[in-house]
Design a protein around this motif. Sequence first.
Motif, mmCIF file in Angstrom:
data_model
loop_
_atom_site.group_PDB
_atom_site.id
_atom_site.type_symbol
_atom_site.label_atom_id
_atom_site.label_comp_id
_atom_site.label_asym_id
_atom_site.label_seq_id
_atom_site.Cartn_x
_atom_site.Cartn_y
_atom_site.Cartn_z
ATOM 1 N N THR A 14 0.826 -1.204 0.000
ATOM 2 C CA THR A 14 0.000 0.000 0.000
ATOM 3 C C THR A 14 0.866 1.262 0.000
ATOM 4 O O THR A 14 0.541 2.242 -0.674
ATOM 5 C CB THR A 14 -0.939 0.002 1.225
ATOM 6 O OG1 THR A 14 -1.652 -1.232 1.278
ATOM 7 C CG2 THR A 14 -1.931 1.132 1.159
ATOM 8 N N ILE A 21 1.097 7.122 -6.540
ATOM 9 C CA ILE A 21 0.001 8.071 -6.743
ATOM 10 C C ILE A 21 0.443 9.492 -6.411
ATOM 11 O O ILE A 21 0.104 10.439 -7.116
ATOM 12 C CB ILE A 21 -1.233 7.660 -5.899
ATOM 13 C CG1 ILE A 21 -1.801 6.340 -6.390
ATOM 14 C CG2 ILE A 21 -2.295 8.741 -5.919
ATOM 15 C CD1 ILE A 21 -2.324 6.371 -7.802
ATOM 16 N N LYS A 55 -8.695 11.263 -4.116
ATOM 17 C CA LYS A 55 -9.496 10.264 -3.396
ATOM 18 C C LYS A 55 -8.721 8.968 -3.196
ATOM 19 O O LYS A 55 -8.799 8.345 -2.137
ATOM 20 C CB LYS A 55 -10.791 9.979 -4.155
ATOM 21 C CG LYS A 55 -11.793 11.095 -4.043
ATOM 22 C CD LYS A 55 -13.071 10.767 -4.773
ATOM 23 C CE LYS A 55 -14.054 11.912 -4.688
ATOM 24 N NZ LYS A 55 -15.312 11.626 -5.383
ATOM 25 N N ILE A 56 -7.948 8.572 -4.196
ATOM 26 C CA ILE A 56 -7.118 7.372 -4.053
ATOM 27 C C ILE A 56 -6.061 7.585 -2.967
ATOM 28 O O ILE A 56 -5.799 6.684 -2.164
ATOM 29 C CB ILE A 56 -6.452 6.997 -5.394
ATOM 30 C CG1 ILE A 56 -7.489 6.501 -6.379
ATOM 31 C CG2 ILE A 56 -5.382 5.932 -5.196
ATOM 32 C CD1 ILE A 56 -6.935 6.219 -7.754
ATOM 33 N N THR A 57 -5.478 8.782 -2.915
ATOM 34 C CA THR A 57 -4.471 9.084 -1.901
ATOM 35 C C THR A 57 -5.051 8.969 -0.503
ATOM 36 O O THR A 57 -4.456 8.342 0.384
ATOM 37 C CB THR A 57 -3.902 10.505 -2.113
ATOM 38 O OG1 THR A 57 -3.368 10.589 -3.427
ATOM 39 C CG2 THR A 57 -2.832 10.829 -1.100
ATOM 40 N N THR A 59 -7.747 7.310 0.409
ATOM 41 C CA THR A 59 -8.146 5.926 0.663
ATOM 42 C C THR A 59 -6.944 5.073 1.048
ATOM 43 O O THR A 59 -7.008 4.301 2.021
ATOM 44 C CB THR A 59 -8.836 5.333 -0.584
ATOM 45 O OG1 THR A 59 -9.934 6.168 -0.940
ATOM 46 C CG2 THR A 59 -9.319 3.935 -0.319
ATOM 47 N N LEU A 60 -5.846 5.208 0.321
ATOM 48 C CA LEU A 60 -4.654 4.433 0.650
ATOM 49 C C LEU A 60 -4.084 4.832 2.008
ATOM 50 O O LEU A 60 -3.611 3.972 2.766
ATOM 51 C CB LEU A 60 -3.598 4.612 -0.444
ATOM 52 C CG LEU A 60 -3.897 3.943 -1.782
ATOM 53 C CD1 LEU A 60 -2.845 4.325 -2.809
ATOM 54 C CD2 LEU A 60 -3.972 2.434 -1.635
#
Length: 74
Positions: A14, A21, A55-57, A59-60
Amino acid sequence: MYLTILIGFFIILTCLFLIGIILIQNPKKGFISQSFMEKNFRFFGIKRTNIFLEKITWTLSIIILFLTFFSIYY
């Protein structure tokens, strides 16, 4: 013991995704990010791509937080 190793593997994986990202999010300073972002501008647009990457940042980051807490308590 195996669960601890598995959780550590997922934390490292992760973190690597998160690093990738984050490097992609700033297209002005690197050739890798510029080539990736130029392809996505055609499909998503500039604003949508930035929102999606943000949003990916988050979430991770949250996944890393929970995996770390789970590894401490297990």
